[in-house]
Structure formats: structure tokens, C-alpha cells
Design a protein around this motif. Structure first.
Motif, mmCIF file in Angstrom:
data_model
loop_
_atom_site.group_PDB
_atom_site.id
_atom_site.type_symbol
_atom_site.label_atom_id
_atom_site.label_comp_id
_atom_site.label_asym_id
_atom_site.label_seq_id
_atom_site.Cartn_x
_atom_site.Cartn_y
_atom_site.Cartn_z
ATOM 1 N N HIS A 1 58.973 -77.014 -14.396
ATOM 2 C CA HIS A 1 57.870 -77.599 -15.295
ATOM 3 C C HIS A 1 56.798 -76.273 -14.170
ATOM 4 C CE1 HIS A 1 54.905 -80.174 -14.275
ATOM 5 N NE2 HIS A 1 54.971 -80.677 -13.642
ATOM 6 N N SER A 2 55.962 -76.601 -14.915
ATOM 7 C CA SER A 2 55.169 -74.374 -14.835
ATOM 8 C C SER A 2 53.464 -74.754 -14.090
ATOM 9 C CB SER A 2 55.164 -73.224 -14.905
ATOM 10 O OG SER A 2 56.643 -73.347 -15.476
ATOM 11 N N PRO A 3 53.218 -75.527 -13.257
ATOM 12 C CA PRO A 3 51.503 -76.373 -13.123
ATOM 13 C C PRO A 3 50.999 -75.043 -12.604
ATOM 14 C CG PRO A 3 52.813 -77.011 -10.930
ATOM 15 C CD PRO A 3 54.373 -76.355 -12.018
ATOM 16 N N LYS A 4 49.740 -74.968 -13.303
ATOM 17 C CA LYS A 4 48.418 -73.834 -12.378
ATOM 18 C C LYS A 4 48.810 -74.108 -11.134
ATOM 19 C CE LYS A 4 43.770 -72.117 -13.784
ATOM 20 N NZ LYS A 4 42.717 -72.133 -14.853
ATOM 21 N N ARG A 5 48.431 -72.479 -10.769
ATOM 22 C CA ARG A 5 48.193 -72.019 -9.566
ATOM 23 C C ARG A 5 49.357 -72.978 -7.867
ATOM 24 N NH1 ARG A 5 44.061 -68.618 -9.588
ATOM 25 N NH2 ARG A 5 42.815 -68.780 -11.454
ATOM 26 N N LYS A 6 50.041 -72.899 -8.257
ATOM 27 C CA LYS A 6 50.552 -74.130 -7.591
ATOM 28 C C LYS A 6 52.026 -73.259 -7.559
ATOM 29 C CE LYS A 6 48.648 -77.644 -6.785
ATOM 30 N NZ LYS A 6 48.064 -78.148 -5.458
ATOM 31 N N GLY A 7 52.978 -72.799 -8.364
ATOM 32 C CA GLY A 7 54.146 -71.791 -7.905
ATOM 33 C C GLY A 7 53.846 -70.279 -8.398
ATOM 34 N N ILE A 8 55.439 -70.112 -8.535
ATOM 35 C CA ILE A 8 54.626 -68.318 -8.857
ATOM 36 C C ILE A 8 55.815 -68.334 -10.318
ATOM 37 C CG2 ILE A 8 56.100 -66.369 -7.988
ATOM 38 C CD1 ILE A 8 55.899 -67.626 -4.712
ATOM 39 N N GLY B 1 61.493 -52.000 -13.646
ATOM 40 C CA GLY B 1 60.605 -52.382 -12.929
ATOM 41 C C GLY B 1 59.522 -53.155 -13.528
ATOM 42 N N THR B 2 58.844 -53.108 -14.756
ATOM 43 C CA THR B 2 57.657 -53.937 -15.507
ATOM 44 C C THR B 2 58.362 -55.346 -14.940
ATOM 45 O OG1 THR B 2 57.682 -51.698 -17.067
ATOM 46 C CG2 THR B 2 56.494 -54.188 -17.363
ATOM 47 N N VAL B 3 56.627 -56.154 -14.294
ATOM 48 C CA VAL B 3 56.528 -57.598 -13.872
ATOM 49 C C VAL B 3 55.468 -58.459 -14.839
ATOM 50 C CG1 VAL B 3 56.429 -58.974 -11.747
ATOM 51 C CG2 VAL B 3 57.670 -57.059 -11.379
ATOM 52 N N ALA B 4 55.628 -59.086 -14.760
ATOM 53 C CA ALA B 4 54.475 -59.813 -15.805
ATOM 54 C C ALA B 4 54.472 -61.593 -15.052
ATOM 55 C CB ALA B 4 55.040 -60.298 -17.448
ATOM 56 N N VAL B 5 53.870 -61.500 -14.287
ATOM 57 C CA VAL B 5 53.097 -62.703 -13.386
ATOM 58 C C VAL B 5 52.134 -63.590 -14.336
ATOM 59 C CG1 VAL B 5 52.285 -61.693 -12.537
ATOM 60 C CG2 VAL B 5 53.012 -63.672 -11.092
ATOM 61 N N ALA B 6 52.027 -64.955 -14.042
ATOM 62 C CA ALA B 6 51.348 -66.078 -14.901
ATOM 63 C C ALA B 6 51.093 -67.093 -13.819
ATOM 64 C CB ALA B 6 51.929 -66.552 -15.935
ATOM 65 N N GLU B 7 49.801 -67.341 -13.575
ATOM 66 C CA GLU B 7 49.301 -68.589 -12.775
ATOM 67 C C GLU B 7 49.754 -70.133 -13.027
ATOM 68 O OE1 GLU B 7 47.732 -68.852 -10.046
ATOM 69 O OE2 GLU B 7 46.584 -67.008 -9.240
ATOM 70 N N GLN B 8 50.174 -70.114 -14.468
ATOM 71 C CA GLN B 8 50.707 -71.060 -15.361
ATOM 72 C C GLN B 8 51.673 -70.930 -16.665
ATOM 73 O OE1 GLN B 8 47.674 -73.584 -17.207
ATOM 74 N NE2 GLN B 8 48.868 -74.734 -17.644
ATOM 75 N N GLN B 9 52.576 -71.615 -16.819
ATOM 76 C CA GLN B 9 53.324 -71.647 -18.063
ATOM 77 C C GLN B 9 53.551 -72.714 -18.864
ATOM 78 O OE1 GLN B 9 57.034 -68.311 -17.951
ATOM 79 N NE2 GLN B 9 57.494 -69.958 -16.179
ATOM 80 N N THR B 10 53.140 -72.410 -20.504
ATOM 81 C CA THR B 10 52.697 -74.069 -20.971
ATOM 82 C C THR B 10 54.794 -73.902 -21.605
ATOM 83 O OG1 THR B 10 52.344 -72.625 -23.161
ATOM 84 C CG2 THR B 10 50.179 -73.164 -21.551
ATOM 85 N N GLY B 11 55.568 -72.940 -21.779
ATOM 86 C CA GLY B 11 56.442 -73.382 -22.429
ATOM 87 C C GLY B 11 57.565 -72.565 -21.568
ATOM 88 N N GLY B 12 57.556 -72.001 -20.112
ATOM 89 C CA GLY B 12 58.888 -72.398 -19.300
ATOM 90 C C GLY B 12 60.147 -72.931 -19.373
#
Length: 330
Positions: free
Chosen positions: A133-140, A113-124
Motif C-alpha cells: 500500500h503506497s499512499p501519496k506523500r505519506k510513505g517512502i 547506485g542509481t535510485v528511483a523514488v516516488a511520492e506514490q505507487q499504483t502497483g507497489g
């Protein structure tokens, strides 16, 4: 106070005021309960405002008026009533890949159940070595650690289970119609709005852990996508016409995912097949499936209990469990 002390006091102040009816509390009461003088409280309030919280002060009472739509542990865990999904939550501003983080957690014995979440990924990344494509503060962008007790042969269905939970969540939260493109994409208005990447660490008869990666195009506008994706990708915001609450969507997804996962652990996909068929973009369509060097063309006629796509060709049915599938236009 140094910066860390101010941040700790800010966290305590936020928790205290959120627990009060209407998000309002007297400054004198804050001073007493937090054991901090007025000057330190003002520093903590200023810190919270830099984090996106807004307050109004009237008649010597502090009122919390708005919270940020930030994917922080503080926001995502407030009011989250799951049993285990997201109860341990690792939140980041920018990472290479949340799947990488959760894989390390899995190898190190991290709790299910551990979750990691990020506002931006550079290598998604997505399936078949593609990028996400993982732009900052736009996606999940998040990943979930699972430790199922079933055999590895049942793991492939977890992607469809996740797709079902996510489709139901988006529909219920934003009142829009979602479809599922086997095995792991969510489609909105004929364009991709979300994708799922499942990674497995297993032995012959035992799963060590599973990482479920989820990427959702939440608040992107068309210009947020690279030119090459603008005809194939969309976002929830583009469909509904306004910015959505990512925090609310993630919390709802955690709850729905937990329910679907517990059902899957008991009965796998069998009870979910009618819903998966209704959501499917492929059933009844002529499709081309590429798996390695092999190409299979036929009509997609069903999804079987193991999660495989059933393709009929020349009167024979073939069950495929992996590959890249496209609809063949006549």
C-alpha cells in the motif's frame, strides 16, 4: 519567459541562495549573478513557492525560510555526501512501481547506485506476490540498482543487509526501537513498518544486476491504511507522535546503506551476524515456515552467514533461505 525558462531560473536561484550563509542574499546580487531582471526573479520565486519553498523579503534581501519535505531530486541530493548511492536519482510523482523503473535501468546498463523514488505507487509490490500500500506523500517508496561482482549464491543476504541498514537508520534518526522479521520486514511495536523486495537478474555464475526495493510507512495515520491492514501495519509517525522528515530519513538511509553494502561486498553477512541476531524477532521462538507446498515447524535458533534462518526440529537443524514465516502461539 515561458514555463520551462521560469523553472530553470527557479532551480538556479534555489541553488544560489542555499549556498549562501543563512540562506540569505540581496536581490541586487541575485539580479547580477543570475543575469535576470527583478520581474523574472519574482516569477522564479513564485514558482519555488508553488513547489513548497517559503521565503521572506526584508531590506531588499531574500531569505529562504523553509523547504518542503518532498522526495524530489533537488531535495534528496542537497547535502547528500554518498560516494555512489543516490548520486543518480530519478524522482517521480506517481509510478506503478519503482522496482520496475530500476529493473529497466539495470537492463539498459544503468550505473550502480542509481535510485528511483516516488511520492506514490499504483502497483507497489512486496514478497510472494503481495501488494504494498503506497499512499501519496505519506510513505517512502524507492529502489536501488546494484551491480555486485560476487556470485549469485551470495545475493539472498542482500535483503537482510538492507534490513539492517534501514533499522539502524530509523533508530538513529527517530530514536525508536526497530526489530527485523526474517528475511525482509521491519517491525515497530509488533507491527510492520517497512518491507524490502530484492529482485535479481543473473546468469549461472554472474549477477547482471540486483534491484533492492524499499517501502517505509513514514507519515501515515491509522486511517491512511486499508481496514485489513490496520491491525498489522504502523508508521514511524504513529510511534513518535509527530510528522517526520522523509528527506532526512532517506538521505541517512542512503549513507548507511552504502556503508553496509561495501562491508557486505567484502565479507558478506559474517561481521553483521551479532547485530542481526539482536534485531531478530524470531530467534528463540517456535515458528512455522511455508515454502511452496512444504511446511516446516520448529524453533528458530540462529541466522547463518549466508542469511538463512536456522530452524531446529527434533534435534536436527534445517537452514531455510526463503519462505513465509510466522510465530506459532502456544
Amino acid at each position: 519567459m515561458n514555463r520551462r525558462e521560469v523553472e530553470r531560473l527557479a532551480d538556479r536561484l534555489l541553488l544560489l541562495i542555499r549556498r549562501r550563509p543563512g540562506g540569505t542574499v540581496g536581490m541586487a546580487q541575485l539580479t547580477e549573478e543570475l543575469g535576470a531582471p527583478r520581474t523574472e526573479l519574482e516569477a522564479a520565486i513564485a514558482q519555488l513557492e508553488t513547489w513548497g519553498y517559503t521565503f521572506k523579503t526584508a531590506r531588499n534581501r531574500l531569505h529562504l525560510t523553509a523547504t518542503p519535505d518532498s522526495l524530489t531530486a533537488t531535495e534528496l541530493k542537497w547535502g547528500l555526501n554518498t560516494g555512489f548511492i543516490g548520486q543518480r536519482l530519478l524522482a517521480y510523482n506517481k509510478v506503478k512501481s519503482t522496482n520496475d523503473i530500476v529493473s529497466r535501468e539495470g537492463a539498459a546498463g544503468g550505473v550502480e547506485g542509481t535510485v528511483a523514488v516516488a511520492e506514490q505507487q499504483t502497483g507497489g509490490r512486496g514478497r510472494l506476490g503481495r501488494g504494498w500500500h503506497s499512499p501519496k506523500r505519506k510513505g517512502i517508496y524507492l529502489s536501488i540498482l546494484l551491480r555486485p561482482e560476487f556470485l549469485p549464491e551470495h545475493a539472498p543476504g542482500l535483503s537482510l543487509m538492507t534490513a539492517l541498514a534501514l533499522a539502524k537508520t530509523i533508530e538513529a534518526t527517530e530514536k525508536i526501537r526497530i526489530k527485523i522479521k526474517w528475511p525482509n520486514d521491519l517491525i515497530l511495536n509488533d507491527r510492520k513498518v517497512a518491507g524490502i523486495l530484492t529482485e535479481l537478474a543473473a546468469e549461472r555464475r554472474r549477477i547482471n544486476y540486483v534491484v533492492i526495493g524499499v517501502g517505509i510507512n513514514a507519515n501515515q495515520d491509522e486511517q491512511d491504511f486499508p481496514e485489513e491492514l490496520r491491525q498489522s501495519a504502523t508508521s514511524i509517525r504513529m510511534a513518535v507522535g509527530h510528522e517526520i522528515s522523509r528527506v532526512r530519513l532517506v538521505q541517512n538511509f542512503f549513507r548507511e546503506f552504502e556503508r553496509e553494502y561495501q562491508l557486505y561486498c567484502r565479507e558478506f553477512l559474517a561481521p553483521s551476524l551479532p547485530r542481526l541476531r539482536r534485531y531478530s524477532t524470531l530467534l528463540g521462538e517456535k515458528v512455522r515456515l511455508a515454502s511452496g507446498l512444504q511446511i516446516l515447524e520448529g524453533v528458530a535458533v540462529d541466522i547463518e552467514p549466508g542469511g538463512g534462518l536456522v530452524i531446529e526440529r527434533g534435534g536436527k537443524r534445517h537452514v531455510v533461505t526463503a519462505g513465509d514465516v510466522t510465530v506459532v502461539k502456544e
